[in-house]
Scaffold this active site. Sequence first.
Site, PDB file in Angstrom:
ATOM      1  NE  ARG A 120       6.016   0.689   0.730  1.00 15.46           N
ATOM      2  CZ  ARG A 120       4.707   0.759   0.844  1.00 15.46           C
ATOM      3  NH1 ARG A 120       4.132   1.887   1.236  1.00 15.46           N
ATOM      4  NH2 ARG A 120       3.949  -0.285   0.568  1.00 15.46           N
ATOM      5  CG  HIS A 135      -2.348   0.778   4.734  1.00 16.03           C
ATOM      6  ND1 HIS A 135      -1.160   0.769   5.423  1.00 16.03           N
ATOM      7  CD2 HIS A 135      -2.089   0.212   3.534  1.00 16.03           C
ATOM      8  CE1 HIS A 135      -0.219   0.218   4.677  1.00 16.03           C
ATOM      9  NE2 HIS A 135      -0.762  -0.127   3.511  1.00 16.03           N
ATOM     10  NE  ARG A 157      -4.959   1.156  -1.880  1.00 14.11           N
ATOM     11  CZ  ARG A 157      -3.783   0.588  -1.678  1.00 14.11           C
ATOM     12  NH1 ARG A 157      -3.354  -0.356  -2.502  1.00 14.11           N
ATOM     13  NH2 ARG A 157      -3.026   0.948  -0.665  1.00 14.11           N
ATOM     14  CG  ASN A 177      -5.893  -1.847  -5.416  1.00 11.99           C
ATOM     15  OD1 ASN A 177      -4.990  -1.101  -5.783  1.00 11.99           O
ATOM     16  ND2 ASN A 177      -5.946  -2.351  -4.199  1.00 11.99           N
ATOM     17  CD  GLU A 236      -6.871  -2.245   1.036  1.00  9.40           C
ATOM     18  OE1 GLU A 236      -6.075  -1.369   1.430  1.00  9.40           O
ATOM     19  OE2 GLU A 236      -6.532  -3.241   0.362  1.00  9.40           O
TER      20      GLU A 236
END
Length: 398
Positions: A242, A182, A94, A10, A380
């Site tokens: 963000r 996500h 990912r 990742n 993940e």
Amino acid sequence: MTSDAILVLNAGSSSIKFELFDIVGGDAETRFEGQMEGIGASPHLIARDATRHVLADHRWAGPDVANHGAALEVIAKELSPAMAGRRIIAVGHRVVHGGPDLVAPVLIDDAVMAQLEALAPLAPLHQPHNLAGIAASRARLPGVPQVACFDTSFHRSHAWEADTFALPPEFYARGIRRYGFHGLSYEYIAANLAEAEPALAAGRVVVAHLGNGSSLCAMRGGRSVDSTMGFTALDGVPMGTRCGQIDPGVLLHLLMTEGMEPAALQKLLYGNAGLKGMSGISQDVRDLEASAEPRAAQALAYYAWRVRREIGALAAALGGLDGLVFTAGIGENARDLRARICEGLGFLGIDIDPARNQANEREISRPGAATRVLVRATDEEGMIARHVLNLLRRSKWA
């Protein structure tokens, strides 16, 4: 004797998270995991085995690990003892944005790389760095299958009305639609609930993935019905840096009236907004909770309010709520912020137990509450390893 293993990467802007999985009895089991952070600046490698024993903890001068390729070389060298007797048969990556066409894990070739590069402007904080990790891995491990797993895939089950914008239909046909992100995290939570809480998993659940990147997902029967993120990972609730949802008229005003350049606007929305921009202090909730500055308190209040608002909206999309699950760094650990988010949600049957919440128990709702509230760790990388195994079984490399 050599055993087979899957490597999961990742890659971020200056980091690579990694996890090596042994293939045991047809399943993927963690052998070791870690990350190299500070690539090109102050590189730091930390790795632990499945028992949390430290395998490596080293720092270098910036020029010694200048890019993702150099980082992979260092990781391979430092962890070679832990790799003894293991053969990497595939690498899983990912990738944040799969666009309208890449809707399931896919074997990476030059054509797929070109598709992913074209999507980079839609996820500028992530996609270019995901691709840098893929390029470095392909160069270092030629001939080893590389598999892309997408954060957008889990949300492809959305109905059209949850997927579109109120624009003429030709824009939807051109791929301008709500993708959601996500997804690997949500997919893992859905699988975890199906195994541990099957009755709840079959019902109406909102999952709050709250971290430096934050979003929420409405699930019915373990499938995504709606999500707070849309065309890009800017939408929805505020995040570390963000902005989250913003009136598009604000953007037009900044561009057309105040003369802001597009690059400066992008930098503002992705890097200088959210908790960091509102507080002027930090994007880290721990720093803000420890601060006496009024702007820190305001940023946390806004964050909690927006998450609470989205929980209500997603419950409406589901027609009710049976469970709420908190996950990711903030969701799993920020006890006070969780409590603030849940305030005022009694109309949805949410009633958390302060003691259970402060103890960070796996279920923090009061016994008998109409809506269960859970805290779950996400994985993940584990989800990516499962996808890679499934793809290998269907391919000539099985």
